[in-house]
Design a protein around this motif. Structure first.
Motif, PDB file in Angstrom:
ATOM      1  N   PHE A 293       0.827  -1.215   0.000  1.00  0.00           N
ATOM      2  CA  PHE A 293       0.000   0.000   0.000  1.00  0.00           C
ATOM      3  C   PHE A 293       0.857   1.261   0.000  1.00  0.00           C
ATOM      4  CE2 PHE A 293      -3.664  -2.593   1.619  1.00  0.00           C
ATOM      5  CZ  PHE A 293      -4.498  -2.326   0.544  1.00  0.00           C
ATOM      6  N   ALA A 294       1.979   1.237   0.713  1.00  0.00           N
ATOM      7  CA  ALA A 294       2.866   2.407   0.741  1.00  0.00           C
ATOM      8  C   ALA A 294       3.453   2.674  -0.644  1.00  0.00           C
ATOM      9  CB  ALA A 294       3.975   2.200   1.754  1.00  0.00           C
ATOM     10  N   LEU A 295       3.870   1.628  -1.327  1.00  0.00           N
ATOM     11  CA  LEU A 295       4.428   1.809  -2.666  1.00  0.00           C
ATOM     12  C   LEU A 295       3.360   2.259  -3.656  1.00  0.00           C
ATOM     13  CD1 LEU A 295       6.914  -1.167  -2.826  1.00  0.00           C
ATOM     14  CD2 LEU A 295       7.451   1.265  -2.775  1.00  0.00           C
ATOM     15  N   ASP A 296       2.148   1.797  -3.474  1.00  0.00           N
ATOM     16  CA  ASP A 296       1.058   2.247  -4.331  1.00  0.00           C
ATOM     17  C   ASP A 296       0.768   3.723  -4.088  1.00  0.00           C
ATOM     18  OD1 ASP A 296      -1.022   2.012  -6.232  1.00  0.00           O
ATOM     19  OD2 ASP A 296      -2.472   1.821  -4.593  1.00  0.00           O
ATOM     20  N   THR A 297       0.792   4.125  -2.830  1.00  0.00           N
ATOM     21  CA  THR A 297       0.548   5.523  -2.497  1.00  0.00           C
ATOM     22  C   THR A 297       1.656   6.426  -3.037  1.00  0.00           C
ATOM     23  OG1 THR A 297      -0.585   4.840  -0.487  1.00  0.00           O
ATOM     24  CG2 THR A 297       0.139   7.126  -0.589  1.00  0.00           C
ATOM     25  N   LEU A 298       2.896   5.957  -2.977  1.00  0.00           N
ATOM     26  CA  LEU A 298       4.022   6.743  -3.482  1.00  0.00           C
ATOM     27  C   LEU A 298       4.110   6.728  -5.004  1.00  0.00           C
ATOM     28  CD1 LEU A 298       6.768   5.735  -0.904  1.00  0.00           C
ATOM     29  CD2 LEU A 298       5.591   7.928  -1.092  1.00  0.00           C
ATOM     30  N   GLY A 299       3.323   5.926  -5.659  1.00  0.00           N
ATOM     31  CA  GLY A 299       3.299   5.884  -7.122  1.00  0.00           C
ATOM     32  C   GLY A 299       4.518   5.212  -7.712  1.00  0.00           C
ATOM     33  N   LEU A 300       4.777   3.991  -7.319  1.00  0.00           N
ATOM     34  CA  LEU A 300       5.957   3.270  -7.809  1.00  0.00           C
ATOM     35  C   LEU A 300       5.892   3.048  -9.310  1.00  0.00           C
ATOM     36  CD1 LEU A 300       8.551   1.591  -7.383  1.00  0.00           C
ATOM     37  CD2 LEU A 300       7.055  -0.378  -7.084  1.00  0.00           C
ATOM     38  N   VAL A 301       4.768   2.596  -9.802  1.00  0.00           N
ATOM     39  CA  VAL A 301       4.667   2.288 -11.230  1.00  0.00           C
ATOM     40  C   VAL A 301       4.814   3.562 -12.055  1.00  0.00           C
ATOM     41  CG1 VAL A 301       3.135   1.365 -13.009  1.00  0.00           C
ATOM     42  CG2 VAL A 301       3.252   0.262 -10.794  1.00  0.00           C
ATOM     43  N   GLU A 302       4.190   4.649 -11.605  1.00  0.00           N
ATOM     44  CA  GLU A 302       4.305   5.910 -12.337  1.00  0.00           C
ATOM     45  C   GLU A 302       5.745   6.422 -12.330  1.00  0.00           C
ATOM     46  OE1 GLU A 302       2.099   5.365  -9.919  1.00  0.00           O
ATOM     47  OE2 GLU A 302       0.200   5.302 -10.995  1.00  0.00           O
ATOM     48  N   SER A 303       6.448   6.220 -11.203  1.00  0.00           N
ATOM     49  CA  SER A 303       7.828   6.689 -11.143  1.00  0.00           C
ATOM     50  C   SER A 303       8.745   5.847 -12.015  1.00  0.00           C
ATOM     51  CB  SER A 303       8.324   6.705  -9.704  1.00  0.00           C
ATOM     52  OG  SER A 303       8.390   5.401  -9.191  1.00  0.00           O
ATOM     53  N   LEU A 304       8.429   4.573 -12.184  1.00  0.00           N
ATOM     54  CA  LEU A 304       9.234   3.729 -13.067  1.00  0.00           C
ATOM     55  C   LEU A 304       9.012   4.085 -14.540  1.00  0.00           C
ATOM     56  CD1 LEU A 304       8.866   0.236 -11.374  1.00  0.00           C
ATOM     57  CD2 LEU A 304      10.872   1.702 -11.383  1.00  0.00           C
ATOM     58  N   LEU A 305       7.809   4.543 -14.876  1.00  0.00           N
ATOM     59  CA  LEU A 305       7.497   4.895 -16.258  1.00  0.00           C
ATOM     60  C   LEU A 305       7.897   6.320 -16.615  1.00  0.00           C
ATOM     61  CD1 LEU A 305       4.002   3.193 -16.551  1.00  0.00           C
ATOM     62  CD2 LEU A 305       6.182   2.379 -17.454  1.00  0.00           C
ATOM     63  N   SER A 306       8.185   7.126 -15.623  1.00  0.00           N
ATOM     64  CA  SER A 306       8.539   8.527 -15.906  1.00  0.00           C
ATOM     65  C   SER A 306       9.960   8.605 -16.457  1.00  0.00           C
ATOM     66  CB  SER A 306       8.411   9.366 -14.640  1.00  0.00           C
ATOM     67  OG  SER A 306       9.433   9.029 -13.736  1.00  0.00           O
ATOM     68  N   PRO A 307      10.251   9.663 -17.245  1.00  0.00           N
ATOM     69  CA  PRO A 307      11.599   9.774 -17.812  1.00  0.00           C
ATOM     70  C   PRO A 307      12.674  10.042 -16.759  1.00  0.00           C
ATOM     71  CG  PRO A 307      10.240  11.642 -18.472  1.00  0.00           C
ATOM     72  CD  PRO A 307       9.370  10.690 -17.719  1.00  0.00           C
ATOM     73  N   SER A 308      12.334  10.660 -15.633  1.00  0.00           N
ATOM     74  CA  SER A 308      13.309  10.926 -14.583  1.00  0.00           C
ATOM     75  C   SER A 308      13.288   9.763 -13.595  1.00  0.00           C
ATOM     76  CB  SER A 308      12.962  12.225 -13.867  1.00  0.00           C
ATOM     77  OG  SER A 308      13.778  12.383 -12.734  1.00  0.00           O
ATOM     78  N   GLY A 309      14.444   9.185 -13.361  1.00  0.00           N
ATOM     79  CA  GLY A 309      14.515   8.035 -12.466  1.00  0.00           C
ATOM     80  C   GLY A 309      14.807   8.402 -11.028  1.00  0.00           C
TER      81      GLY A 309
END
Length: 136
Positions: free
Chosen positions: A63-79
């Motif tokens: 739930f914490a990783l979902d709240t922090l937006g893990l998938v969106e951060s992996l797909l974003s151009p900035s790592g």
């Protein structure tokens, strides 16, 4: 002077010699109910509690990783954002590996042990009920 002569100075007691008869070892005392050290639960109870804690930790990390937006951060151009959540991701996968590969065997063994303990206690109680108590 020789060490056995009566005029030699008394030496310190030898720690490897026989123990002093006046300092007998003390008998183990009864456990103090107010002491901070308590009896440990049986190992099968501790294993089941650890499995429940790992499961709760897994759900909380997911739930914490979902709240922090893990998938969106992996797909974003900035790592950079993905690097920020990397410790949580590693923790989640470590807990997941323990839950999937280690805990099933431990829980199975704990349940078998608990069943054997329960059956042995039940048989002991049944035998104690059948044994006549001698009267004085």
């Amino acid at each position: 002077m020789s060490p056995t002569s009566p005029t030699s100075a008394p030496s310190a007691p030898n720690p490897t010699s026989a123990p002093n008869p006046t300092s007998a070892p003390s008998a183990p005392s009864a456990p103090n109910p107010t002491s901070p050290r308590r009896a440990r639960a049986p190992w099968h109870v501790r294993v089941l509690a650890a499995a429940a804690i790992l499961l709760a930790l897994h759900v909380a990390l997911a739930f914490a990783l979902d709240t922090l937006g893990l998938v969106e951060s992996l797909l974003s151009p900035s790592g950079l954002r993905a690097l920020a959540v990397l410790p949580l991701v590693l923790g989640l996968y470590a807990v997941r590996l323990a839950l999937l590969f280690v805990m099933p065997g431990l829980v199975f063994a704990a349940l078998v042990s608990a069943g054997r303990t329960w059956r042995a206690r039940r048989a002991h109680r049944a035998q104690a009920r059948q044994t006549p108590v001698p009267r004085a």
